[in-house]
Design a protein around this motif. Structure first.
Motif, PDB file in Angstrom:
ATOM      1  N   THR A  99       0.827  -1.204   0.000  1.00  9.69           N
ATOM      2  CA  THR A  99       0.000   0.000   0.000  1.00  9.69           C
ATOM      3  C   THR A  99       0.866   1.261   0.000  1.00  9.69           C
ATOM      4  OG1 THR A  99      -1.645  -1.233   1.244  1.00  9.69           O
ATOM      5  CG2 THR A  99      -1.944   1.124   1.128  1.00  9.69           C
TER       6      THR A  99
ATOM      7  N   GLN B  26       0.940   4.152  -2.697  1.00  7.49           N
ATOM      8  CA  GLN B  26       0.724   5.549  -2.316  1.00  7.49           C
ATOM      9  C   GLN B  26       1.772   6.432  -2.965  1.00  7.49           C
ATOM     10  OE1 GLN B  26       0.061   4.634   2.056  1.00  7.49           O
ATOM     11  NE2 GLN B  26      -0.387   6.799   2.001  1.00  7.49           N
TER      12      GLN B  26
ATOM     13  N   PRO C 185       0.839  10.868   3.218  1.00  7.44           N
ATOM     14  CA  PRO C 185       0.583  11.414   4.553  1.00  7.44           C
ATOM     15  C   PRO C 185       1.143  10.572   5.692  1.00  7.44           C
ATOM     16  CG  PRO C 185      -1.442  10.641   3.525  1.00  7.44           C
ATOM     17  CD  PRO C 185      -0.375  10.494   2.518  1.00  7.44           C
ATOM     18  N   ALA C 186       1.236   9.325   5.502  1.00 13.25           N
ATOM     19  CA  ALA C 186       1.738   8.518   6.602  1.00 13.25           C
ATOM     20  C   ALA C 186       2.924   7.704   6.125  1.00 13.25           C
ATOM     21  CB  ALA C 186       0.651   7.602   7.119  1.00 13.25           C
TER      22      ALA C 186
ATOM     23  N   LEU D 273      -4.447   4.897   0.606  1.00  9.66           N
ATOM     24  CA  LEU D 273      -4.060   5.705   1.761  1.00  9.66           C
ATOM     25  C   LEU D 273      -3.858   4.773   2.943  1.00  9.66           C
ATOM     26  CD1 LEU D 273      -6.778   7.641   0.444  1.00  9.66           C
ATOM     27  CD2 LEU D 273      -5.281   9.169   1.685  1.00  9.66           C
ATOM     28  N   SER D 274      -3.092   5.253   3.912  1.00  8.04           N
ATOM     29  CA  SER D 274      -3.000   4.439   5.122  1.00  8.04           C
ATOM     30  C   SER D 274      -2.966   5.332   6.345  1.00  8.04           C
ATOM     31  CB  SER D 274      -1.791   3.511   5.076  1.00  8.04           C
ATOM     32  OG  SER D 274      -0.676   4.181   4.574  1.00  8.04           O
TER      33      SER D 274
ATOM     34  N   ARG E 269      -2.861  -0.480  12.036  1.00 11.61           N
ATOM     35  CA  ARG E 269      -2.554   0.258  10.822  1.00 11.61           C
ATOM     36  C   ARG E 269      -3.604  -0.106   9.773  1.00 11.61           C
ATOM     37  NH1 ARG E 269       0.489   4.444   9.214  1.00 11.61           N
ATOM     38  NH2 ARG E 269       1.506   4.200   7.210  1.00 11.61           N
TER      39      ARG E 269
ATOM     40  N   GLN F 206      -4.979   0.147   6.009  1.00 10.44           N
ATOM     41  CA  GLN F 206      -4.612   0.469   4.635  1.00 10.44           C
ATOM     42  C   GLN F 206      -5.889   0.588   3.829  1.00 10.44           C
ATOM     43  OE1 GLN F 206      -2.012  -2.847   3.829  1.00 10.44           O
ATOM     44  NE2 GLN F 206      -0.300  -1.746   4.776  1.00 10.44           N
ATOM     45  N   LEU F 207      -6.143   1.801   3.367  1.00 11.84           N
ATOM     46  CA  LEU F 207      -7.425   2.061   2.734  1.00 11.84           C
ATOM     47  C   LEU F 207      -7.285   2.018   1.213  1.00 11.84           C
ATOM     48  CD1 LEU F 207      -8.281   5.126   4.999  1.00 11.84           C
ATOM     49  CD2 LEU F 207      -8.800   2.726   5.416  1.00 11.84           C
ATOM     50  N   TRP F 208      -8.045   1.140   0.589  1.00 12.93           N
ATOM     51  CA  TRP F 208      -8.058   1.048  -0.873  1.00 12.93           C
ATOM     52  C   TRP F 208      -9.367   1.666  -1.356  1.00 12.93           C
ATOM     53  CZ3 TRP F 208      -5.205  -3.272  -3.830  1.00 12.93           C
ATOM     54  CH2 TRP F 208      -3.974  -3.525  -3.205  1.00 12.93           C
TER      55      TRP F 208
END
Lengths: 655, 208
Positions: free
Chosen positions: A315, A319, A506-507, B47-48, B59, B61-63
Motif C-alpha cells: 500500500t 501511495q 501522509p503517513a 491511503l493508510s 494500521r 490500509q485504505l483502498w
C-alpha cells in the motif's frame, strides 16, 4: 429495449453521470473549468462522443482527457486575440489598397505582400507608428504571417477561431480516443474486454500494464522483483496513469509538455519481425507513441526507485506511485522516457516472447529472473527470440550513461536545438504563459502549495545541514580528489524531490520492530552498493559504451536483430562480467553485514570491483593524462549519483 | 520476505457506486476535512492511517476504488486479501442503495464469510433529498448479515464511530487484548510470538 423511452432514460442516465464528473473537474483550476461556458462545451462534446460510440460509452476519466485539449485551444485563441489588438496595424487588410494588377500568383505569396506593405508604408511615410516587422518578436512575426488571409496556408484566425473551438476540441478528442488510424487508442484503456488483434487475450490496459513491468524488469530487475514480491500489481497504479495519460500525476502546465512529446511521436504500427509467427508481443510497444508512453511510465517508476525499495509494504508503494512528486525535473524525466522508448521499440523488434500470467487475478507472478550468466552461455544464445535476462538491463545502462555524457558535453548545443523547435510548439509554450485567467489561478494555487510545503522543506534543509558532515566523509572516501563544491545543487534538488514525495504520502513513517529496522538497513545497503557498482563499472569503460552505442543505434534500423545483438554481446562480454559480478553479488547478499560494504572503501586496493568508487578512482588516474575533461565529467556524474543515492538512503533511514 | 512488523495491518477496500462519497469518507477520517469538490477517483487510490485505540494500535490500509469501476477482472484482485469491505451508498440515491446488493455479492464471492462487510449510508445531511430510510438500510444489513451505519462525511457525522466499529470487529483482536500493556520498543519473545500468530492469522485469511 431500443424504444424511444428506453433511449431517453439511458441518455438521462448518461447526462447525469457526465455532469457528476464534470462538476468536480480540476477543482484547482475551477475559475476556468467550472464556468458555465466551459462546462457546457465539455458536456456537449462528451455526450456527443458517447452517443456516437455506444460500445464504449462514458467512462470516468474521459473528461480529464478532453479538458486539457479544450484548454490549449482556448489559450491559443486568446493569445491570438491579444496579439491582434496589440499589433492591430499588421492585421489590417490592405489588400484592396495594393496595386496588384501585374500578376496574380503574387497574391499567394504572403511574404511579398508583407514586404510590399512595408514598402508602401515607407513610401507614404504614414503617421502610423509602425516599425519594421523585423524588429518584432519572432513569435509575433509568426503569428502575423500566419494570419494573412490570402496566404496559401489559410488564416490562423480561422484555424484558431472561437467559432470552431468546440468542433476542433471534439475532433482532437475523437482522434485521441480512437487512435486516428494509429495503434494507440485511449478507448482501449477503458475497455474491459480484449480488443481485436490482441495476442495476449488480456484487456488492453492489463496487457499494457504487464508490458510496463516487462520493460521495467529489463532495465532494473531488482526494483521489478521488489515490487512483484510485495504484490504491487502494475495495473493498480498504471490504470490511472494510462487512462488519463498521466493527467493526474502532473500539474496541467507540465502535463501539456508531456502530451506534446507523446503526440509528436508517431502512432503508426511498426511491423515486427515476429509478426505472423504467433509470438506474443505487447501492442503498446508496437508504435513509437505507445513505446514513449511506456517509457514515460517506467521513467516515473525509476524516479521513485529508492523510496520504493525502502518500502516493505504494497500500500505504501502504491501511495508513492500515485502521489508523484510535483518538483520533478521534467526535461530529465522526458529524456529518460525517450531512451526507454527506444528500448521498448527494440523489445518489439526482437520480441523476446513475453510470458503473460495466464490468470493474472490469481497467484502472484513468480520472479523468474536469474542473475548468473557465464560468458559462455551469452555467446551461445541464439539471436532470435531469446535474449539473456541481463541484456536489456545492460543496454539500458549503456544507453542511459551515453545519453548523460552526450547531454553533458553537448549541453550548449542542445540548448540551441531546443530553441529551434517547431513554431507551433513554441507558440504553445509561450501562449500558455500569457496572463489568461486559468494560468493566473494556476500560479496562485502553485504559490499556495509552496507556502504550505515550506515548513517541511526547512526541516529538511536543517536535516541536510546535519547530514553534510556525514556526506563529506563519504565523499572523501569515494573519490578523494574531487572537491565538494559541485555537490550542493544536487543535494538540494534531491532534497526538494524528497520533501515533496514525503509530503504527499501522509503517513510515511512505519513504526516497526528493531529487528525489521535492521533488515531494512541491510537491504538498503545492498541496493546502494548495487547502484554504486553499476555506475562505476560503466564509468570506467566509458569510451567503449559510447562508440558501441552509437553504432548499435544506427544499425538498429537496418538490421535490428543480429546486428545489435552480436555487436553488443561480443563487445560487452567482459564488461558484463564486470557489471554482473558486482551487482549480482550485491543483490543476492542482502543479509550481509554493513561492515562489508564499507570495507572496500577503506582499502581500495583489496577488492577493486565491488565498490565502484575505488575502481572509478583507478580509472580516473589511468585516463587522467589523456582525457582529463571527459573523465572529469564522468567522475562528477558518478559522484553526483553516488552522493544523491547515499543522501536518499540516509534520509530514508532517518525517516 | 518482508520483516514482521509490530503493527497489525489491515486492508480496507471501499466499494460503491459513483460519487456516493467513498473518497469523502476517507478524507474526513484521514484529515478531518471535507471538500465539496473531489475529483472522480480513477482506478483506485491508496491511503493508510494508524489508528490508536484505547487498548491497541492498528494500521489501516485504505483502498479507495472508483465507483464506476465494474472491471470484473480488477475488483476481485482489490478484494482478494482485504480484511474489511466498506460498501457505501448515497441515502439520496435509491439506485446506489439497490446496487449495494451486487457489491456485497461480489465480496462474498471472492472472500466468503472471511471478511467484515460494513454497509454505509452516506450523505445524511441531505435531509430533504433522502430516498432511503435508515430502517431500509438496517433491514438490508440484517438480511445480508453485514454491519450497518449511516454517516455524513460533509457534516462529519458518525465517521469516527464507523472506523471504531470496524476496528473493534477486526480479526485477531481477542488475542491482542492480552498483550495490550506491551511497549512498542520492548520486543521480547512473547511479543514476537504474538506477532507471528497474528501474522499467521492474517496470512491464513489471504491464502484462500
Amino acid at each position: 429495449a431500443d424504444s424511444t423511452w428506453g433511449r431517453f432514460f439511458r441518455n438521462a442516465e448518461l447526462e447525469k453521470t457526465v455532469d457528476q464528473d464534470l462538476s468536480r473537474l480540476y477543482p484547482e483550476h475551477g475559475s476556468y473549468f467550472q464556468t458555465p461556458g466551459c462546462q457546457g462545451m465539455l458536456r456537449r462534446i462528451l455526450l456527443l462522443w458517447c452517443l456516437r460510440h455506444p460500445e464504449c460509452g462514458y467512462r470516468q476519466g474521459m473528461h480529464e482527457l478532453l479538458a486539457p485539449l479544450l484548454y490549449v485551444l482556448h489559450v491559443d485563441m486568446k493569445r491570438l486575440c491579444e496579439v491582434r489588438t496589440q499589433y492591430e496595424d499588421y492585421f489590417t487588410d490592405k489588400f484592396d489598397g495594393l496595386s496588384h494588377g501585374d500578376n496574380l500568383s503574387y497574391n499567394f505569396d504572403f511574404k511579398k505582400i508583407m514586404d510590399s506593405m512595408e514598402e508602401e508604408n515607407d513610401i507614404q511615410e504614414n503617421t502610423v507608428k509602425v516599425t519594421s516587422l523585423d524588429e518584432l518578436d519572432t513569435e509575433i512575426q509568426t503569428i502575423i504571417y500566419l494570419c494573412d488571409a490570402y496566404g496559401a496556408e489559410g488564416e490562423l484566425g480561422i484555424v484558431l477561431s472561437e467559432k470552431f473551438m468546440e468542433h476542433d476540441a471534439y475532433c482532437m478528442f475523437d482522434a485521441l480516443m480512437s487512435g486516428a488510424q494509429g495503434s494507440v487508442a485511449i478507448t482501449d484503456f477503458f475497455s474491459i474486454s480484449p480488443v481485436g488483434g490482441s495476442l495476449s487475450g488480456l484487456p488492453p490496459v492489463i496487457e499494457a500494464s504487464t508490458a510496463l513491468y516487462h520493460l521495467l524488469s529489463g532495465v532494473d530487475s531488482s526494483l521489478h522483483s521488489h515490487l512483484v514480491e510485495l504484490g504491487v500489481e502494475p495495473q493498480y497504479f498504471s490504470l490511472r496513469w494510462l487512462r488519463v495519460l498521466f493527467g493526474r500525476e502532473f500539474a496541467l502546465e507540465n502535463l501539456l509538455l508531456i502530451w506534446d512529446e507523446i503526440f509528436a511521436a508517431d502512432s503508426k504500427k511498426l511491423c515486427s519481425f515476429a509478426d505472423g509467427e504467433g509470438t506474443l508481443c505487447f501492442n503498446i510497444f508496437s508504435s513509437s507513441r505507445g513505446a514513449l508512453i511506456s517509457g514515460m511510465a517506467v521513467a516515473m517508476i525509476l524516479h521513485l526507485r529508492s523510496s520504493l525499495l525502502a518500502t516493505e509494504n504494497a500500500t505504501t508503494c502504491l501511495q508513492r506511485l500515485l502521489n508523484f512528486p510535483e518538483s520533478v525535473d521534467l526535461l530529465k524525466l522526458i529524456e529518460k522516457a525517450k531512451s526507454l522508448q527506444s528500448l521498448a521499440l527494440d523489445f518489439h523488434l526482437i520480441c523476446p516472447s513475453p510470458s503473460f500470467g495466464v490468470d493474472y487475478t490469481n497467484s502472484k507472478p513468480k520472479v523468474v529472473r536469474s542473475h548468473t550468466h557465464s560468458s559462455d552461455s551469452i555467446s551461445s544464445v541464439p539471436p532470435l527470440n531469446k535474449v539473456p535476462d541481463s541484456y536489456w538491463e545492460e543496454k539500458w545502462r549503456v544507453l542511459h550513461k551515453a545519453d548523460e555524457v552526450k547531454h553533458n558535453s553537448l549541453a550548449k548545443q542542445s540548448k540551441t536545438l531546443t530553441q529551434k523547435k517547431g513554431w507551433s510548439e513554441k507558440l504553445r509554450i509561450t501562449l500558455s504563459r500569457t496572463e489568461s485567467d486559468p494560468s493566473r489561478t494556476k500560479a496562485e494555487s502553485h504559490k499556495k502549495g509552496q507556502q504550505k510545503s515550506s515548513v517541511r522543506r526547512n526541516l529538511l534543509k536543517d536535516l541536510s545541514k546535519e547530514l553534510c558532515l556525514e556526506e563529506d566523509d563519504v565523499e572523501i572516501e569515494a573519490g578523494d580528489s574531487v572537491g565538494g563544491n559541485f555537490k550542493c545543487s544536487t543535494e538540494e534538488r534531491c532534497l526538494g524531490d524528497n520533501s515533496c514525495s514525503e509530503e504527499n504520502s501522509p503517513a510515511v513513517s512505519d513504526p516497526s520492530s528493531p529487528h525489521s529496522g535492521a533488515n531494512n538497513c541491510d537491504c538498503e545497503n545492498g541496493s546502494e552498493k548495487s547502484c554504486v557498482g553499476s555506475n562505476s563499472s560503466i564509468d570506467q569503460n566509458d569510451h567503449h559504451p559510447i562508440t558501441l552505442d552509437l553504432g548499435s543505434e544506427t544499425d538498429r534500423t537496418e538490421k535490428p536483430l543480429t546486428g545489435t545483438k552480436k555487436l553488443l554481446s561480443s563487445k560487452l562480454q567482459w564488461f558484463w562480467k564486470f557489471g554482473r559480478g558486482s551487482t549480482g553479488e550485491v543483490t543476492s547478499e542482502k543479509g550481509q553485514e554493513r561492515v562489508d560494504a564499507r570495507k572496500p572503501a577503506d582499502d581500495p586496493n583489496a577488492e577493486d570491483d565491488v565498490l565502484g568508487a575505488s575502481s572509478a578512482d583507478a580509472s580516473f588516474h589511468s585516463y587522467s593524462s589523456a582525457r582529463v575533461d571527459v573523465v572529469d565529467q564522468n567522475m562528477m556524474g558518478t559522484l553526483k549519483n553516488l552522493g544523491q543515492s547515499m543522501l536518499e538512503h540516509i534520509q530514508v533511514l532517518l525517516f | 520476505m518482508a520483516p514482521v512488523s509490530a503493527l497489525a495491518k489491515y486492508k480496507l477496500v471501499f466499494l460503491g457506486d459513483q460519487s456516493v462519497g467513498k473518497t469523502s469518507i476517507i478524507t474526513r477520517f484521514m484529515y478531518d476535512k471535507f471538500d465539496t469538490t473531489y475529483q472522480a477517483t480513477i482506478g483506485i487510490d491508496f491511503l493508510s492511517k494508524t489508528m490508536y485505540l484505547e487498548d491497541r494500535t492498528v494500521r489501516l490500509q485504505l483502498w479507495d476504488t472508483a465507483g464506476q469501476e465494474r472491471f470484473r477482472s480488477l475488483i476481485p484482485s482489490y478484494i482478494r486479501d482485504s480484511s474489511v469491505a466498506v460498501i457505501v451508498y448515497d441515502v439520496a440515491s435509491r439506485q446506489s442503495f439497490l446496487n449495494t446488493s451486487k457489491w456485497i455479492e461480489e465480496v462474498r464471492t471472492e472472500r466468503g464469510s472471511d471478511v467484515i462487510i460494513v454497509l454505509v449510508g452516506n450523505k445524511t445531511d441531505l435531509v430533504d433529498k433522502r430516498q432511503v430510510s435508515i430502517e431500509e438500510g438496517e433491514s438490508k444489513a440484517r438480511e445480508m448479515n453485514v454491519m450497518f451505519i449511516e454517516t455524513s462525511a460533509k457534516a462529519g457525522f458518525n465517521i469516527k464511530p464507523l472506523f471504531r466499529k470496524i476496528a473493534a470487529a477486526l480479526p485477531g483482536m481477542e488475542t491482542l487484548s492480552s498483550a495490550k500493556q506491551e511497549d512498542m520498543v520492548d520486543v521480547n519473545l512473547k511479543s514476537s510470538n504474538t506477532n507471528a500468530s497474528q501474522a499467521q492469522a492474517q496470512s491464513g485469511g489471504c491464502a484462500c
